[in-house]
Design an enzyme around this catalytic site. Structure first.
Site, PDB file in Angstrom:
ATOM      1  NE  ARG A   1      20.069  10.646 105.065  1.00  0.00           N
ATOM      2  CZ  ARG A   1      19.687  10.588 106.348  1.00  0.00           C
ATOM      3  NH1 ARG A   1      18.802  11.442 106.817  1.00  0.00           N
ATOM      4  NH2 ARG A   1      20.193   9.686 107.157  1.00  0.00           N
TER       5      ARG A   1
ATOM      6  CG  HIS B   1      20.486   4.421 107.252  1.00  0.00           C
ATOM      7  ND1 HIS B   1      21.654   5.128 106.981  1.00  0.00           N
ATOM      8  CD2 HIS B   1      19.808   5.161 108.163  1.00  0.00           C
ATOM      9  CE1 HIS B   1      21.643   6.234 107.706  1.00  0.00           C
ATOM     10  NE2 HIS B   1      20.552   6.276 108.434  1.00  0.00           N
TER      11      HIS B   1
ATOM     12  CD  GLN C   1      21.187   4.600 112.673  1.00  0.00           C
ATOM     13  OE1 GLN C   1      21.096   5.783 112.361  1.00  0.00           O
ATOM     14  NE2 GLN C   1      21.468   4.210 113.912  1.00  0.00           N
TER      15      GLN C   1
ATOM     16  CG  ASP D   1      13.074   3.143 110.834  1.00  0.00           C
ATOM     17  OD1 ASP D   1      13.007   4.239 111.430  1.00  0.00           O
ATOM     18  OD2 ASP D   1      13.443   3.037 109.646  1.00  0.00           O
TER      19      ASP D   1
ATOM     20  CB  CYS E   1      17.867   4.483 112.929  1.00  0.00           C
ATOM     21  SG  CYS E   1      16.286   4.785 112.112  1.00  0.00           S
TER      22      CYS E   1
ATOM     23  NE  ARG F   1      24.708   7.014 111.562  1.00  0.00           N
ATOM     24  CZ  ARG F   1      23.805   7.675 110.850  1.00  0.00           C
ATOM     25  NH1 ARG F   1      22.591   7.861 111.309  1.00  0.00           N
ATOM     26  NH2 ARG F   1      24.096   8.147 109.637  1.00  0.00           N
TER      27      ARG F   1
HETATM   28  N1  NVA Z   1      13.476   4.611 107.540  1.00  0.00           N
HETATM   29  C1  NVA Z   1      13.775   5.976 107.888  1.00  0.00           C
HETATM   30  C2  NVA Z   1      15.142   6.074 108.492  1.00  0.00           C
HETATM   31  C3  NVA Z   1      15.516   7.465 108.916  1.00  0.00           C
HETATM   32  C4  NVA Z   1      16.906   7.561 109.467  1.00  0.00           C
HETATM   33  C5  NVA Z   1      13.673   6.836 106.653  1.00  0.00           C
HETATM   34  O1  NVA Z   1      14.160   6.430 105.596  1.00  0.00           O
HETATM   35  O2  NVA Z   1      13.089   7.916 106.748  1.00  0.00           O
HETATM   36  N1   CP Z   2      19.242   7.969 111.905  1.00  0.00           N
HETATM   37  C1   CP Z   2      19.514   8.914 110.966  1.00  0.00           C
HETATM   38  O1   CP Z   2      20.045   8.628 109.894  1.00  0.00           O
HETATM   39  O2   CP Z   2      19.189  10.168 111.362  1.00  0.00           O
HETATM   40  P1   CP Z   2      19.140  11.471 110.453  1.00  0.00           P
HETATM   41  O3   CP Z   2      18.012  11.269 109.468  1.00  0.00           O
HETATM   42  O4   CP Z   2      18.859  12.561 111.427  1.00  0.00           O
HETATM   43  O5   CP Z   2      20.439  11.635 109.753  1.00  0.00           O
END
Ligand code: NVA
Ligand code: CP
Length: 302
Positions: free
Chosen positions: A102, A129, A132, A221, A261, A289
């Site tokens: 990540r 993502h 997800q 989101d 998500c 997930r």
């Molecule tokens: N768009 C959000 C998704 C988190 C799972 C982010 O990147 O923070």
């Molecule tokens: N939805 C998601 O990816 O959650 P986290 O940021 O908690 O991993």
């Protein structure tokens, strides 16, 4: 399939195979017939950003499959002190059976895959993502039926990593996808170019009330993603009106499900009322997930 870097790389058949296997693994876990399909395998998980779901579901998933997962905070790795991705990739390839990462730049994930010799899984970048959205598609199939073809997905909000993956995943599964995003917050040009090949199955508007009409799935989101904390005030202004609320849900098809998500900012992109009335679907999505990623792990590391 050698890696999961972005859904753009997968065929519709590959996505369907992952979702079918995810259904199977979920059923096996529930009825106590799960098999240790990844006995002795190790997954390294590199995190440059926070996580609840991704970390816990990958770690638990590997354990349930008979393998193990290593949590590697980027702050503690030499990568955080500037060791190049190409060297990190070659080193980790000597110890591990797979890497989940990540991070911010998609190029970093692609670089790990290019220079390493083990499967790489994208656990979220600024661009996409995919893990997800595989869970989202799995959940949509549970509620709307195995074939998503002809169903309508509506996304309201920021044209961010989630929007990018939802557009690609939805279109590849035969769905109609409509997005409502403010003018300066459109999905990525690469994704818009891909979507343009689908003609009127894809639409992008600045009007949420237009995009929501007859939707079978409503998705949103956060307005400010990880790394955009400094833009919070400016974004709150730009996204005012881009909210999934009762008025928007009234335009959708009866039985329309809601996906988020998480984490959610209730009162911003979604009202408390819509969130709580659709909590069942949203937490099924979070659970999925685990199952969808186990399917990806079995496909890539098995
Ligand atoms: N768009 C959000 C998704 C988190 C799972 C982010 O990147 O923070
Ligand atoms: N939805 C998601 O990816 O959650 P986290 O940021 O908690 O991993």
């Amino acid at each position: 399939m050698k890696h999961l870097l972005k859904l753009l790389d997968l065929t519709s058949e590959e996505i369907t195979e992952i979702l079918d296997l995810a259904d199977e693994l979920k059923a096996e876990l529930k009825n106590g017939t799960a098999k240790p399909r990844l006995q002795g395998k190790t997954l390294g998980m590199i995190f440059q950003k926070s996580s609840t779901r991704t970390r816990v579901s990958f770690e638990t998933g590997m354990y349930q499959l008979g393998g193990m997962a290593l949590f590697l905070s980027a702050n503690d790795l030499q990568i955080g002190r500037g060791e190049p991705v190409e060297d990190t990739a070659r080193v980790l390839s000597r110890y591990l059976d797979g890497i989940m990462i990540r991070t911010f730049a998609q190029e970093e994930v692609e670089g790990l895959a290019k220079h390493g010799s083990i499967p790489v899984i994208n656990g979220l970048t600024d661009f996409c993502h995919p893990c997800q959205v595989l869970a989202d598609l799995m959940t949509m199939r549970e509620y709307l039926g195995k074939s998503l073809s002809g169903k309508k997905m509506c996304f309201i909000g920021d044209g961010n990593n989630m929007a990018n993956s939802l557009i690609v995943g939805g279109l590849k599964m035969g769905m109609t996808v409509s997005c409502a995003c403010p003018d300066n917050y459109h999905p990525h040009p690469i994704v818009l170019k891909f979507a343009a090949e689908y003609g009127d199955k894809f639409s992008l508007t600045s009007k949420p009330e237009e995009a929501a009409v007859k939707a079978d799935v409503m998705v949103t989101d956060v307005w400010a993603s990880m790394g955009q904390e400094g833009e919070k005030a400016e974004r709150e202004k730009a996204f005012k009106g881009y909210q999934v609320n009762d008025e928007i849900m009234a335009l959708a098809n009866p039985g329309c499900i809601v996906q988020h998500c998480l984490p959610a900012h209730k009162g911003e992109e979604i009202t408390y009322n819509v969130f709580e009335s659709h909590a069942k679907e949203i937490f099924d999505e979070a659970e999925n997930r685990l199952h969808a990623q186990k399917a990806v792990l079995v496909k890539l590391l098995g």
